[in-house]
Design a protein around this motif. Structure first.
Motif, PDB file in Angstrom:
ATOM      1  N   HIS A  71      13.834   9.959   2.563  1.00 30.72           N
ATOM      2  CA  HIS A  71      14.520   8.677   3.278  1.00 30.72           C
ATOM      3  C   HIS A  71      15.655   8.574   2.872  1.00 30.72           C
ATOM      4  CE1 HIS A  71      15.391   4.900   4.584  1.00 30.72           C
ATOM      5  NE2 HIS A  71      14.065   4.807   5.574  1.00 30.72           N
ATOM      6  N   LYS A  87       5.326   5.117  -1.542  1.00 34.27           N
ATOM      7  CA  LYS A  87       4.825   3.831  -0.909  1.00 34.27           C
ATOM      8  C   LYS A  87       3.565   3.823  -1.666  1.00 34.27           C
ATOM      9  CE  LYS A  87       5.344   3.139   3.462  1.00 34.27           C
ATOM     10  NZ  LYS A  87       5.866   1.996   3.491  1.00 34.27           N
ATOM     11  N   PHE A 131       3.455  -4.156   1.136  1.00 32.72           N
ATOM     12  CA  PHE A 131       3.800  -2.813   0.770  1.00 32.72           C
ATOM     13  C   PHE A 131       4.976  -2.686   0.055  1.00 32.72           C
ATOM     14  CE2 PHE A 131       1.560  -2.805   4.877  1.00 32.72           C
ATOM     15  CZ  PHE A 131       0.584  -1.779   4.778  1.00 32.72           C
ATOM     16  N   ASP A 178       7.822   0.332  -0.852  1.00 30.29           N
ATOM     17  CA  ASP A 178       8.268   1.309  -0.300  1.00 30.29           C
ATOM     18  C   ASP A 178       8.491   2.477  -1.422  1.00 30.29           C
ATOM     19  OD1 ASP A 178       8.755   0.762   2.456  1.00 30.29           O
ATOM     20  OD2 ASP A 178       9.871  -0.632   1.840  1.00 30.29           O
ATOM     21  N   TYR A 179       9.008   1.910  -2.672  1.00 33.49           N
ATOM     22  CA  TYR A 179       9.361   3.090  -3.817  1.00 33.49           C
ATOM     23  C   TYR A 179       9.328   2.107  -5.180  1.00 33.49           C
ATOM     24  CZ  TYR A 179      11.079   6.026  -0.050  1.00 33.49           C
ATOM     25  OH  TYR A 179      11.244   6.841   0.803  1.00 33.49           O
ATOM     26  N   ILE A 231      12.116  -2.365  -1.832  1.00 33.21           N
ATOM     27  CA  ILE A 231      11.666  -2.851  -0.431  1.00 33.21           C
ATOM     28  C   ILE A 231      12.859  -2.400   0.430  1.00 33.21           C
ATOM     29  CG2 ILE A 231      10.923  -4.571   0.747  1.00 33.21           C
ATOM     30  CD1 ILE A 231       9.163  -4.137  -1.549  1.00 33.21           C
ATOM     31  N   LEU A 232      12.534  -1.491   1.543  1.00 33.00           N
ATOM     32  CA  LEU A 232      13.435  -1.314   2.343  1.00 33.00           C
ATOM     33  C   LEU A 232      13.546  -2.407   3.605  1.00 33.00           C
ATOM     34  CD1 LEU A 232      12.510   2.510   2.786  1.00 33.00           C
ATOM     35  CD2 LEU A 232      14.044   1.539   1.411  1.00 33.00           C
ATOM     36  N   ARG A 291      13.787  -3.827   7.288  1.00 31.83           N
ATOM     37  CA  ARG A 291      13.062  -3.566   8.577  1.00 31.83           C
ATOM     38  C   ARG A 291      13.794  -4.274   9.624  1.00 31.83           C
ATOM     39  NH1 ARG A 291      10.497  -0.995   5.001  1.00 31.83           N
ATOM     40  NH2 ARG A 291       8.282  -0.778   4.797  1.00 31.83           N
TER      41      ARG A 291
END
Length: 158
Positions: free
Chosen positions: A51, A68, A87, A89-90, A103-104, A106
């Motif tokens: 990503h 994830k 969730f 993300d990384y 956390i990405l 959204r």
């Protein structure tokens, strides 16, 4: 008068037991380092999906060490089970002893940078994994990394 051979054997056994104890304690101490402490508590997914945010994190000095994660949640409401999940993300680290949940952003679920917005969105992550150093919120639209750490209000700031 000389030392009997049975006395030498006892002293040797005591010395061997002390050496084994010292080696064992060093092993336990090394396992208690911050990196292994976090790995025991935060599950690390070794599969890291590529990503653009990874490059952004690496440019900022972070190392992405986990992919994830899905955290299942279960609630009991009036005897009925309800389920949800969070969730991550990384998982990233910086300087070996600092671990962050990533956390990405959204497009349909933007983060409000207000006290209540941060509380509602990020507090669950910080409460589930209190040993982490914070949350890295990565804005993928306007490339930026926001470091969010949990603090405690002493009740005197008005």
């Amino acid at each position: 008068m000389g030392v009997a051979s049975s006395d030498k054997a006892v002293v040797a056994l005591i010395g061997l037991a002390a050496a084994i104890f010292i080696i064992y304690r060093m092993y336990v101490w090394l396992q208690g380092s911050p990196r292994s402490f976090m790995k025991d508590r935060v599950p690390i997914n070794k599969i890291i999906q590529p990503h653009p945010a990874i490059e952004l994190l690496e440019d900022a000095g972070y190392e992405v060490i986990g992919g994830k994660l899905k955290i299942p949640l279960s609630f009991q409401v009036n005897g009925a089970a309800m389920y949800s999940r969070l969730f991550i993300d990384y998982v990233a680290s910086k300087e070996e002893e600092h671990f962050y949940l990533v956390i990405l952003s959204r497009p349909r679920k933007s983060l409000e940078f207000t006290g209540s917005g941060l509380r509602d969105t990020l507090l669950p992550y910080l409460l589930i994994y209190p040993e982490c150093s914070g949350v890295l919120y990565v804005d993928t639209v306007n490339p930026a990394i926001h470091v969010v750490k949990l603090g405690k209000d002493d009740g005197e700031s008005n």
